[in-house]
Design an enzyme around this catalytic site. Structure first.
Site, mmCIF file in Angstrom:
data_model
loop_
_atom_site.group_PDB
_atom_site.id
_atom_site.type_symbol
_atom_site.label_atom_id
_atom_site.label_comp_id
_atom_site.label_asym_id
_atom_site.label_seq_id
_atom_site.Cartn_x
_atom_site.Cartn_y
_atom_site.Cartn_z
ATOM 1 N N LYS A 1 -7.016 15.509 -6.087
ATOM 2 C CA LYS A 1 -6.037 15.738 -7.161
ATOM 3 C C LYS A 1 -5.446 17.151 -7.040
ATOM 4 C CE LYS A 1 -6.158 11.803 -9.269
ATOM 5 N NZ LYS A 1 -4.989 10.921 -9.153
ATOM 6 N N ASP B 1 0.878 -1.164 0.000
ATOM 7 C CA ASP B 1 0.000 0.000 0.000
ATOM 8 C C ASP B 1 0.928 1.230 0.000
ATOM 9 O OD1 ASP B 1 -1.455 2.195 0.853
ATOM 10 O OD2 ASP B 1 -2.585 1.108 2.378
ATOM 11 N N TYR C 1 -12.861 13.554 -4.975
ATOM 12 C CA TYR C 1 -11.854 12.992 -5.875
ATOM 13 C C TYR C 1 -11.074 14.131 -6.547
ATOM 14 C CZ TYR C 1 -9.999 11.414 -10.345
ATOM 15 O OH TYR C 1 -9.185 11.221 -11.426
ATOM 16 N N PHE D 1 -7.073 14.272 -19.730
ATOM 17 C CA PHE D 1 -8.453 14.457 -20.164
ATOM 18 C C PHE D 1 -9.139 13.077 -20.102
ATOM 19 C CE2 PHE D 1 -9.221 18.923 -20.710
ATOM 20 C CZ PHE D 1 -8.007 19.363 -20.224
ATOM 21 N N SER E 1 -5.718 15.543 -13.119
ATOM 22 C CA SER E 1 -6.916 15.362 -13.939
ATOM 23 C C SER E 1 -7.445 16.706 -14.399
ATOM 24 C CB SER E 1 -7.972 14.663 -13.082
ATOM 25 O OG SER E 1 -9.225 14.702 -13.711
ATOM 26 N N ALA E 2 -8.106 16.706 -15.541
ATOM 27 C CA ALA E 2 -8.772 17.911 -16.039
ATOM 28 C C ALA E 2 -9.846 18.381 -15.071
ATOM 29 C CB ALA E 2 -9.393 17.607 -17.394
HETATM 30 C C1 UD1 Z 1 -15.109 11.145 -15.360
HETATM 31 C C2 UD1 Z 1 -15.035 11.936 -14.091
HETATM 32 C C3 UD1 Z 1 -13.708 12.643 -14.027
HETATM 33 C C4 UD1 Z 1 -12.589 11.608 -14.064
HETATM 34 C C5 UD1 Z 1 -12.745 10.753 -15.318
HETATM 35 C C6 UD1 Z 1 -11.798 9.581 -15.259
HETATM 36 C C7 UD1 Z 1 -17.331 12.481 -13.499
HETATM 37 C C8 UD1 Z 1 -18.343 13.571 -13.343
HETATM 38 N N1 UD1 Z 1 -16.155 12.850 -14.014
HETATM 39 O O1 UD1 Z 1 -15.030 12.047 -16.469
HETATM 40 O O2 UD1 Z 1 -13.612 13.397 -12.848
HETATM 41 O O3 UD1 Z 1 -11.331 12.233 -14.061
HETATM 42 O O4 UD1 Z 1 -14.064 10.204 -15.405
HETATM 43 O O5 UD1 Z 1 -11.828 8.901 -16.463
HETATM 44 O O6 UD1 Z 1 -17.608 11.326 -13.189
HETATM 45 N N2 UD1 Z 1 -21.693 9.065 -20.492
HETATM 46 C C9 UD1 Z 1 -22.902 8.546 -20.897
HETATM 47 N N3 UD1 Z 1 -23.255 7.292 -20.465
HETATM 48 C C10 UD1 Z 1 -22.453 6.539 -19.645
HETATM 49 C C11 UD1 Z 1 -21.205 7.074 -19.239
HETATM 50 C C12 UD1 Z 1 -20.866 8.345 -19.670
HETATM 51 O O7 UD1 Z 1 -23.648 9.194 -21.631
HETATM 52 O O8 UD1 Z 1 -22.855 5.410 -19.278
HETATM 53 C C13 UD1 Z 1 -21.268 10.403 -20.981
HETATM 54 C C14 UD1 Z 1 -21.046 11.424 -19.880
HETATM 55 O O9 UD1 Z 1 -22.225 12.097 -19.552
HETATM 56 C C15 UD1 Z 1 -19.987 12.330 -20.526
HETATM 57 C C16 UD1 Z 1 -19.186 11.360 -21.406
HETATM 58 O O10 UD1 Z 1 -20.033 10.242 -21.622
HETATM 59 O O11 UD1 Z 1 -20.589 13.276 -21.350
HETATM 60 C C17 UD1 Z 1 -17.894 10.888 -20.754
HETATM 61 O O12 UD1 Z 1 -18.177 10.362 -19.466
HETATM 62 P P1 UD1 Z 1 -17.077 9.565 -18.606
HETATM 63 O O13 UD1 Z 1 -16.411 8.551 -19.462
HETATM 64 O O14 UD1 Z 1 -17.754 9.074 -17.368
HETATM 65 O O15 UD1 Z 1 -15.987 10.656 -18.248
HETATM 66 P P2 UD1 Z 1 -16.153 12.091 -17.541
HETATM 67 O O16 UD1 Z 1 -17.453 12.212 -16.864
HETATM 68 O O17 UD1 Z 1 -15.790 13.131 -18.530
#
Ligand code: UD1
Length: 339
Positions: free
Chosen positions: A152, A57, A148, A177, A123-124
């Site tokens: 960061k 760990d 989270y 990103f 992270s972004a």
């Molecule tokens: C998420 C985290 C971010 C983290 C990153 C790690 C949140 C709010 N943000 O980013 O802090 O650093 O993951 O990889 O959780 N989407 C769908 N259906 C799904 C899943 C996602 O429509 O089942 C859409 C989301 O609304 C978004 C896009 O796909 O518009 C990307 O989502 P996701 O892959 O979860 O990443 P982030 O939310 O950008």
């Protein structure tokens, strides 16, 4: 020897492969609490040699002390940490304790053992709500939407402070990103436990028949088709960004932060279509309500990465989808698959 904390995880394992392919010696420190020991065998198959492994760990001072005493560590790439955004809201204290504990422990050990370089997985998500995409590194950070994100941003500040106090130090804070894709060998990739939170692992699980359909979270955002726009980056490009950051650390001192993205955004539906094209498999989806905490558009300005690190992303969305699919198709059960 380069120490990769959390080196058995998704981004850590791809960075381990990249560094070993460049002839570097790496040691992975991981407790395998959210990763598989099988990653190590897969890395050996990709690179023809086995990375060193230290099972611990990273927030455990006495365990990590032994590692720093035993190995001549040239630089630390710090990936280890909890990363589920929703869970961080439920368990903030555990998230701060673990994520900050790992960072603090490493900085202490680095100072005690004269290790000068650290590269940090940021992270972004550290950019504040007032920042307007595309994000440049000098834009305002915080307030973060969840523990989270705060963990960061706080780690960034702690590392920055440590680098100010130790002028011989070099610290590169890498703001990722949206990493997707997998190694082209199909041997390593993202293997989330349970139902995936993130878009691409969810899509690949639908494609492989483990989930019925994708929920598209919101179609009324101010974007070309109403669905969220993200800056997806191939995990192998991200790994190459770490190798470039390591070169930077070896030739610079001080702390700096750089975005790792492509600068090109895709909507959720564009990703679905690109995946269908790359895999030949239709992805059924329904429009669902917006997900709490989501923002319409997340996009990197990539000029600083090019200027400071001499790095740009090489892979487009086609490769990202093809490689994500190859990984999932060859490993329907993730690392539990005999492949
Ligand atoms: C998420 C985290 C971010 C983290 C990153 C790690 C949140 C709010 N943000 O980013 O802090 O650093 O993951 O990889 O959780 N989407 C769908 N259906 C799904 C899943 C996602 O429509 O089942 C859409 C989301 O609304 C978004 C896009 O796909 O518009 C990307 O989502 P996701 O892959 O979860 O990443 P982030 O939310 O950008």
């Amino acid at each position: 020897m380069i120490l990769l904390t959390g080196g058995a995880g998704y981004i850590g394992s791809h960075t381990a492969a990249e560094l070993m392919e460049r002839g570097r010696d790496v040691i992975i420190a991981d407790d395998f609490s959210n990763s598989s020991p099988r990653v190590i065998d897969r890395l050996e198959r990709i690179c023809g040699r086995r990375p060193a492994v230290f099972e611990a760990d990273v927030s455990d001072h006495s365990a990590m002390e032994e590692l720093f005493r035993r190995e001549k560590i040239e630089a630390v790439i710090h990936f280890a940490g909890y990363k589920a955004v929703g869970e961080s809201v439920q368990k903030p204290v555990q998230y701060y304790k673990n994520n900050l504990g790992c960072t603090l422990n490493l900085l202490e050990l680095m100072a005690e053992h004269g290790v000068k370089s650290i590269i940090f997985s940021s992270s972004a998500t550290v950019y504040g709500p007032e920042a307007i995409p595309p994000y440049t590194e000098d834009m305002r950070t915080g307030p973060c939407a969840n523990p989270y994100g705060w963990s960061k941003l706080m780690s960034e500040e702690i590392i920055r402070g440590a680098a100010t106090a130790r002028p011989e130090m070099s610290a590169m804070l890498l703001r990722y990103f949206n990493p997707i894709g997998a190694h082209p060998s199909g041997l390593i990739g993202e293997d989330p436990s349970g139902i995936p939170n993130n878009l691409m692992p969810y899509i690949t699980k639908v494609a492989v028949g483990k989930l019925e359909r994708l929920n598209v979270f919101g179609d009324d955002y101010p974007t070309p088709d109403g669905t969220g726009v993200r800056d997806y980056i191939h995990v192998c490009d991200l790994a190459a960004g770490h190798a470039a950051a390591l070169d930077w650390c070896e030739t610079h001192t001080g702390a700096d932060m750089v975005n790792l993205g492509t600068g090109r955004g895709y909507t959720v539906l564009e990703v679905v279509r690109a995946f269908e094209k790359a895999s030949g498999i239709p992805i059924p989806y329904v429009i669902a309500p917006r997900r709490d905490g989501d923002i319409p558009v997340l996009l990197a300005d990539t000029k600083k990465a090019e200027r400071v690190l001499g790095w740009t992303a090489k892979h487009g969305i086609e490769d990202m989808c093809a490689d994500s699919w190859r990984w999932q198709k060859c490993n329907p059960e993730g690392y539990a698959t005999e492949y």
